[in-house]
Design an enzyme around this catalytic site. Structure first.
Site, PDB file in Angstrom:
ATOM      1  N   ARG A   1      12.915   5.719  13.070  1.00  0.00           N
ATOM      2  CA  ARG A   1      11.766   4.811  12.958  1.00  0.00           C
ATOM      3  C   ARG A   1      11.737   4.082  11.623  1.00  0.00           C
ATOM      4  O   ARG A   1      10.845   4.285  10.798  1.00  0.00           O
ATOM      5  CB  ARG A   1      10.444   5.609  13.067  1.00  0.00           C
ATOM      6  CG  ARG A   1      10.258   6.475  14.276  1.00  0.00           C
ATOM      7  CD  ARG A   1       8.808   6.983  14.352  1.00  0.00           C
ATOM      8  NE  ARG A   1       8.372   7.634  13.137  1.00  0.00           N
ATOM      9  CZ  ARG A   1       8.484   8.938  12.892  1.00  0.00           C
ATOM     10  NH1 ARG A   1       9.031   9.742  13.788  1.00  0.00           N
ATOM     11  NH2 ARG A   1       8.064   9.438  11.746  1.00  0.00           N
TER      12      ARG A   1
ATOM     13  N   LYS B   1       3.951  -2.327  12.743  1.00  0.00           N
ATOM     14  CA  LYS B   1       2.510  -2.265  12.453  1.00  0.00           C
ATOM     15  C   LYS B   1       2.175  -3.251  11.321  1.00  0.00           C
ATOM     16  O   LYS B   1       3.079  -3.685  10.590  1.00  0.00           O
ATOM     17  CB  LYS B   1       2.130  -0.830  12.057  1.00  0.00           C
ATOM     18  CG  LYS B   1       2.830  -0.324  10.801  1.00  0.00           C
ATOM     19  CD  LYS B   1       2.661   1.184  10.625  1.00  0.00           C
ATOM     20  CE  LYS B   1       3.352   1.671   9.372  1.00  0.00           C
ATOM     21  NZ  LYS B   1       3.451   3.132   9.315  1.00  0.00           N
TER      22      LYS B   1
ATOM     23  N   ASP C   1      -7.066 -19.234  -5.427  1.00  0.00           N
ATOM     24  CA  ASP C   1      -6.231 -20.173  -4.683  1.00  0.00           C
ATOM     25  C   ASP C   1      -5.096 -20.778  -5.488  1.00  0.00           C
ATOM     26  O   ASP C   1      -4.311 -21.549  -4.957  1.00  0.00           O
ATOM     27  CB  ASP C   1      -7.103 -21.326  -4.175  1.00  0.00           C
ATOM     28  CG  ASP C   1      -8.359 -20.815  -3.505  1.00  0.00           C
ATOM     29  OD1 ASP C   1      -8.211 -20.017  -2.568  1.00  0.00           O
ATOM     30  OD2 ASP C   1      -9.460 -21.188  -3.940  1.00  0.00           O
TER      31      ASP C   1
ATOM     32  N   CYS D   1      -5.905 -16.979 -10.003  1.00  0.00           N
ATOM     33  CA  CYS D   1      -7.207 -17.308  -9.405  1.00  0.00           C
ATOM     34  C   CYS D   1      -7.140 -17.052  -7.901  1.00  0.00           C
ATOM     35  O   CYS D   1      -6.113 -16.630  -7.378  1.00  0.00           O
ATOM     36  CB  CYS D   1      -7.555 -18.765  -9.656  1.00  0.00           C
ATOM     37  SG  CYS D   1      -7.348 -19.298 -11.370  1.00  0.00           S
TER      38      CYS D   1
ATOM     39  N   TYR E   1      -9.237 -18.348 -16.145  1.00  0.00           N
ATOM     40  CA  TYR E   1     -10.404 -17.475 -16.340  1.00  0.00           C
ATOM     41  C   TYR E   1     -10.130 -16.409 -17.398  1.00  0.00           C
ATOM     42  O   TYR E   1      -9.051 -15.811 -17.431  1.00  0.00           O
ATOM     43  CB  TYR E   1     -10.725 -16.743 -15.036  1.00  0.00           C
ATOM     44  CG  TYR E   1     -11.270 -17.605 -13.931  1.00  0.00           C
ATOM     45  CD1 TYR E   1     -12.462 -18.314 -14.091  1.00  0.00           C
ATOM     46  CD2 TYR E   1     -10.595 -17.693 -12.723  1.00  0.00           C
ATOM     47  CE1 TYR E   1     -12.964 -19.087 -13.051  1.00  0.00           C
ATOM     48  CE2 TYR E   1     -11.106 -18.464 -11.678  1.00  0.00           C
ATOM     49  CZ  TYR E   1     -12.289 -19.153 -11.851  1.00  0.00           C
ATOM     50  OH  TYR E   1     -12.783 -19.907 -10.827  1.00  0.00           O
TER      51      TYR E   1
ATOM     52  N   HIS F   1       6.518  13.198  10.674  1.00  0.00           N
ATOM     53  CA  HIS F   1       6.622  12.142   9.652  1.00  0.00           C
ATOM     54  C   HIS F   1       6.825  12.796   8.292  1.00  0.00           C
ATOM     55  O   HIS F   1       6.158  13.779   7.966  1.00  0.00           O
ATOM     56  CB  HIS F   1       5.341  11.310   9.669  1.00  0.00           C
ATOM     57  CG  HIS F   1       5.421  10.028   8.894  1.00  0.00           C
ATOM     58  ND1 HIS F   1       6.498   9.168   8.982  1.00  0.00           N
ATOM     59  CD2 HIS F   1       4.556   9.453   8.026  1.00  0.00           C
ATOM     60  CE1 HIS F   1       6.274   8.118   8.184  1.00  0.00           C
ATOM     61  NE2 HIS F   1       5.111   8.274   7.595  1.00  0.00           N
TER      62      HIS F   1
ATOM     63  N   ARG G   1      -1.475  14.675   7.628  1.00  0.00           N
ATOM     64  CA  ARG G   1      -2.245  13.541   8.128  1.00  0.00           C
ATOM     65  C   ARG G   1      -2.569  13.910   9.569  1.00  0.00           C
ATOM     66  O   ARG G   1      -3.387  14.784   9.786  1.00  0.00           O
ATOM     67  CB  ARG G   1      -1.429  12.246   7.970  1.00  0.00           C
ATOM     68  CG  ARG G   1      -2.244  10.990   8.097  1.00  0.00           C
ATOM     69  CD  ARG G   1      -1.489   9.745   7.642  1.00  0.00           C
ATOM     70  NE  ARG G   1      -0.267   9.476   8.395  1.00  0.00           N
ATOM     71  CZ  ARG G   1       0.546   8.437   8.175  1.00  0.00           C
ATOM     72  NH1 ARG G   1       0.257   7.573   7.226  1.00  0.00           N
ATOM     73  NH2 ARG G   1       1.627   8.262   8.896  1.00  0.00           N
TER      74      ARG G   1
HETATM   75  C1  LIG Z   1       4.735   3.560   8.931  1.00  0.00           C
HETATM   76  C2  LIG Z   1       5.442   4.641   9.612  1.00  0.00           C
HETATM   77  C3  LIG Z   1       6.854   4.653   9.685  1.00  0.00           C
HETATM   78  C4  LIG Z   1       7.704   3.674   8.923  1.00  0.00           C
HETATM   79  O1  LIG Z   1       7.667   3.993   7.550  1.00  0.00           O
HETATM   80  P1  LIG Z   1       8.677   3.292   6.521  1.00  0.00           P
HETATM   81  O2  LIG Z   1       8.490   4.054   5.269  1.00  0.00           O
HETATM   82  O3  LIG Z   1       8.241   1.880   6.390  1.00  0.00           O
HETATM   83  O4  LIG Z   1      10.016   3.412   7.114  1.00  0.00           O
HETATM   84  C5  LIG Z   1       7.464   5.616  10.452  1.00  0.00           C
HETATM   85  N1  LIG Z   1       6.737   6.548  11.096  1.00  0.00           N
HETATM   86  C6  LIG Z   1       5.384   6.607  11.017  1.00  0.00           C
HETATM   87  C7  LIG Z   1       4.638   7.692  11.730  1.00  0.00           C
HETATM   88  C8  LIG Z   1       4.696   5.667  10.263  1.00  0.00           C
HETATM   89  O5  LIG Z   1       3.361   5.718  10.178  1.00  0.00           O
END
Ligand SMILES: *Cc1c(COP(=O)(O)O)cnc(C)c1O
Length: 388
Positions: A230, A39, A320, A318, A271, A171, A137
């Site tokens: 994951r 992602k 750029d 800045c 700045y 998660h 979530r």
């Molecule tokens: C982003 C995400 C992950 C990966 O998380 P990391 O901390 O980068 O390993 C795994 N599962 C879900 C549902 C996520 O949203």
């Protein structure tokens, strides 16, 4: 190199990605599938090239957080199954089916809408049931008070026409924290996850792919490997856990010394005049700024790495450009390359100084910064300005 590549660029080391992939697989065991989390443009590393590499290495699944990200991968020729972890509006169901996206399903009402749209499209949407075990979530709640109702809702969801339930997952909220409370919290999340999957199996509903381990769990709880894991951040070799596991940073953000200024003592720089030279100084002007993703909060805090030593960023960053103090580094000349984050200059340290997490710094590397991909020390691909 092209002129756009003589400004600021991110080198993406695909060998480091391969190393991290193999190390993580070895850690989690061969029975567990590898889902690469790509992602947010693979955390800023370039989703298409990273996904192609993971596919070639033998990863079984990818994950994104919106449908457009999945479409980008399909257009890039990636054919692995893709799990859409985030919210997909139900009216995009036909598109999700067409690009063979597996959708996370977090509630019965969402499932009903997906089912209706899938039937209308005359197709089947593959789904993974999302359980909320403590992240609060998305997901079917699994705490004591909600357990039975969620169990029944999931059974109804899995029987809906137009949906094919392939997986179930949860998660973790604090799997990357080592303190006792966090470990207890993570273990409780895992117990709720297994309680729900086992109860569902007891009712004849067994899922082909159960998964829960993110990077934190892959590092701290390899026993949570299940049928798939994951990893996101650790696969990019970022974070203290990646360091502990001997993983290698995949991204090195580089820029050049665009100009060198000789400034007298007590000269204000940039700045706000937040920095004044304490001595006659050699100040390098670097073509990287916050619009490239170098957080302005790193002004007067971070440094760039050169082969002869580090040079502190002085004055405000800045949009750029920014300035670095090269006094004492006479070897660094105009045109010389410097490292902003990477192998020698850890993005983890920069994140700590910026008061954030390393995820945010690599995700922030903007579209203006070309990604250049390396394999065996040789450039194999590049993505230039205005990608896509
Ligand atoms: C982003 C995400 C992950 C990966 O998380 P990391 O901390 O980068 O390993 C795994 N599962 C879900 C549902 C996520 O949203």
């Amino acid at each position: 190199m092209d002129s756009t590549l003589r400004r600021t660029w991110a080198e993406i080391d695909l060998d480091a990605l391969a190393h991290n992939y193999r190390a993580l697989r070895a850690r989690m065991g061969e029975q567990s599938r590898f889902l690469g989390v790509v992602k947010a443009d693979a955390y800023g590393h370039g989703a298409v090239e990273v996904s192609r590499t993971l596919e070639e290495l033998g990863a079984e699944y990818l994950a994104v957080s919106n449908l457009d990200e999945a479409l980008e991968l399909r257009q890039g020729g990636v054919s692995l199954p893709i799990l859409q972890l985030g919210l997909t509006p139900a009216d995009q169901t036909a598109q999700a089916i067409a690009c063979r996206v597996t959708q996370a399903v977090w509630s019965e009402s969402a499932a009903l809408a997906f089912s209706r749209e899938a039937q209308r499209a005359g197709g089947t949407l593959k789904i993974h049931i999302k359980l909320d075990t403590g992240m609060s979530r998305l997901g079917f709640p699994c705490d004591g008070g909600s357990f039975d109702a969620s169990l029944e809702a999931i059974r109804r969801v899995c029987a809906l026409p137009g949906l094919e339930a392939e997986g179930i997952f949860t998660h973790f909220a604090v799997s990357d924290e080592a303190d006792e409370d966090s470990r207890a919290y993570t273990l409780r999340q895992y117990r709720q996850f297994t309680a729900m999957t086992e109860s569902l199996a007891g009712k004849g509903l067994a899922f082909a792919i159960r998964h829960c381990a993110n990077s934190g769990a892959a590092a701290g709880y390899p026993q949570f490997a299940c049928d798939m894991f994951r990893p996101g951040i650790v696969s990019y070799g970022i974070g203290h856990q990646a360091e502990d596991l001997g993983l290698r940073p995949v991204m090195t953000l580089k820029t050049v010394v665009g100009a060198v200024r000789e400034l007298p003592e007590d000269t204000a720089v940039s700045y706000g005049c937040t920095f004044r030279t304490a001595r006659p100084s050699r100040i390098g002007v670097l073509p990287i700024g916050y619009a490239d993703g170098l957080h302005r909060t790193l002004s007067n805090r971070w440094q760039v790495w050169t082969p002869w030593g580090t040079a502190p960023i002085v004055g405000r960053i800045c949009m750029d450009m920014c300035m670095a103090d090269l006094t004492g580094l006479p070897q660094v000349r105009e045109g010389g390359e410097v490292e902003v984050y990477g192998i020698h200059n850890s993005v983890n340290d920069a994140a700590r100084l910026a008061g954030t997490i390393s995820y945010e710094l690599t995700c922030a590397v903007s579209r203006r910064v070309p990604r250049v991909y390396f394999r065996s020390g040789r450039e194999v691909a590049r993505e230039l300005l205005l990608r896509g």
